[in-house]
Design a protein around this motif. Structure first.
Motif, PDB file in Angstrom:
ATOM      1  N   GLY A  21      16.481  64.993  44.189  1.00 28.30           N
ATOM      2  CA  GLY A  21      16.546  66.443  44.019  1.00 28.30           C
ATOM      3  C   GLY A  21      15.559  67.179  44.897  1.00 28.30           C
ATOM      4  N   GLY A  22      14.338  66.658  44.955  1.00 29.26           N
ATOM      5  CA  GLY A  22      13.313  67.295  45.785  1.00 29.26           C
ATOM      6  C   GLY A  22      13.686  67.312  47.253  1.00 29.26           C
ATOM      7  N   CYS A  23      14.169  66.187  47.754  1.00 29.38           N
ATOM      8  CA  CYS A  23      14.593  66.124  49.168  1.00 29.38           C
ATOM      9  C   CYS A  23      15.783  67.031  49.430  1.00 29.38           C
ATOM     10  N   TYR A  24      16.732  67.049  48.497  1.00 29.89           N
ATOM     11  CA  TYR A  24      17.889  67.927  48.667  1.00 29.89           C
ATOM     12  C   TYR A  24      17.463  69.397  48.757  1.00 29.89           C
ATOM     13  N   PHE A  25      16.664  69.840  47.799  1.00 31.88           N
ATOM     14  CA  PHE A  25      16.237  71.235  47.805  1.00 31.88           C
ATOM     15  C   PHE A  25      15.354  71.549  49.010  1.00 31.88           C
ATOM     16  N   TYR A  26      14.504  70.620  49.388  1.00 27.62           N
ATOM     17  CA  TYR A  26      13.616  70.858  50.531  1.00 27.62           C
ATOM     18  C   TYR A  26      14.420  71.000  51.818  1.00 27.62           C
ATOM     19  N   PHE A  27      15.298  70.041  52.095  1.00 29.64           N
ATOM     20  CA  PHE A  27      16.029  70.075  53.361  1.00 29.64           C
ATOM     21  C   PHE A  27      17.087  71.168  53.385  1.00 29.64           C
ATOM     22  N   SER A  28      17.652  71.521  52.244  1.00 29.80           N
ATOM     23  CA  SER A  28      18.612  72.620  52.231  1.00 29.80           C
ATOM     24  C   SER A  28      17.911  73.971  52.349  1.00 29.80           C
ATOM     25  N   SER A  29      16.642  74.030  51.991  1.00 25.35           N
ATOM     26  CA  SER A  29      15.925  75.304  52.097  1.00 25.35           C
ATOM     27  C   SER A  29      15.407  75.573  53.507  1.00 25.35           C
ATOM     28  N   ILE A  30      15.320  74.535  54.319  1.00 24.83           N
ATOM     29  CA  ILE A  30      14.750  74.716  55.658  1.00 24.83           C
ATOM     30  C   ILE A  30      15.536  75.751  56.463  1.00 24.83           C
ATOM     31  N   GLY A  31      16.844  75.722  56.379  1.00 27.25           N
ATOM     32  CA  GLY A  31      17.654  76.668  57.144  1.00 27.25           C
ATOM     33  C   GLY A  31      17.738  78.046  56.534  1.00 27.25           C
ATOM     34  N   LYS A  32      17.376  78.193  55.269  1.00 31.57           N
ATOM     35  CA  LYS A  32      17.554  79.469  54.577  1.00 31.57           C
ATOM     36  C   LYS A  32      16.257  80.223  54.319  1.00 31.57           C
ATOM     37  N   LEU A  33      15.148  79.511  54.275  1.00 34.07           N
ATOM     38  CA  LEU A  33      13.864  80.144  53.974  1.00 34.07           C
ATOM     39  C   LEU A  33      13.009  80.245  55.229  1.00 34.07           C
ATOM     40  N   PRO A  34      12.034  81.153  55.214  1.00 37.66           N
ATOM     41  CA  PRO A  34      11.076  81.171  56.322  1.00 37.66           C
ATOM     42  C   PRO A  34      10.321  79.843  56.395  1.00 37.66           C
ATOM     43  N   VAL A  35       9.850  79.520  57.576  1.00 39.27           N
ATOM     44  CA  VAL A  35       9.182  78.233  57.807  1.00 39.27           C
ATOM     45  C   VAL A  35       7.992  78.052  56.869  1.00 39.27           C
ATOM     46  N   GLN A  36       7.207  79.090  56.668  1.00 40.32           N
ATOM     47  CA  GLN A  36       6.028  78.981  55.816  1.00 40.32           C
ATOM     48  C   GLN A  36       6.406  78.641  54.377  1.00 40.32           C
ATOM     49  N   THR A  37       7.460  79.241  53.873  1.00 38.73           N
ATOM     50  CA  THR A  37       7.886  78.991  52.504  1.00 38.73           C
ATOM     51  C   THR A  37       8.429  77.573  52.361  1.00 38.73           C
TER      52      THR A  37
END
Length: 91
Positions: A21-37
């Protein structure tokens, strides 16, 4: 140390939930969130492992671990607050 047969399911569940779950949310957030977040989210995975172990495996959280958890959450909040502050001054 020996692991009882009744403990394998919670261990596997935490592994799937936390790592998967952590890897899924982390890698899916990379394209949608700012880099810092997105980078701050990477620090929350070890924290969730400790919290899930305390909740599901009934492991004891030592004061040093609780202090570390507070520092991680505090650092994440401070990083987000500072990012928003910088964004507002750049406008």
């Amino acid at each position: 140390m020996e692991i009882d047969s009744d403990d394998w399911f919670p261990i596997l569940w935490i592994g799937l939930l936390n790592t998967g779950g952590g890897c899924y949310f982390y890698f899916s957030s990379i394209g949608k969130l700012p880099v810092q977040t997105a980078s701050i989210c990477g620090y929350l995975e070890p924290l969730s492992a400790v919290l899930f172990a305390a909740i599901f495996l009934r492991e004891t959280m030592l004061p040093l671990q609780a202090t570390g958890a507070l520092l991680i959450v505090g650092g994440a909040l401070l990083g987000e607050y500072r990012r928003k502050e910088v964004l507002q001054t750049d406008v």
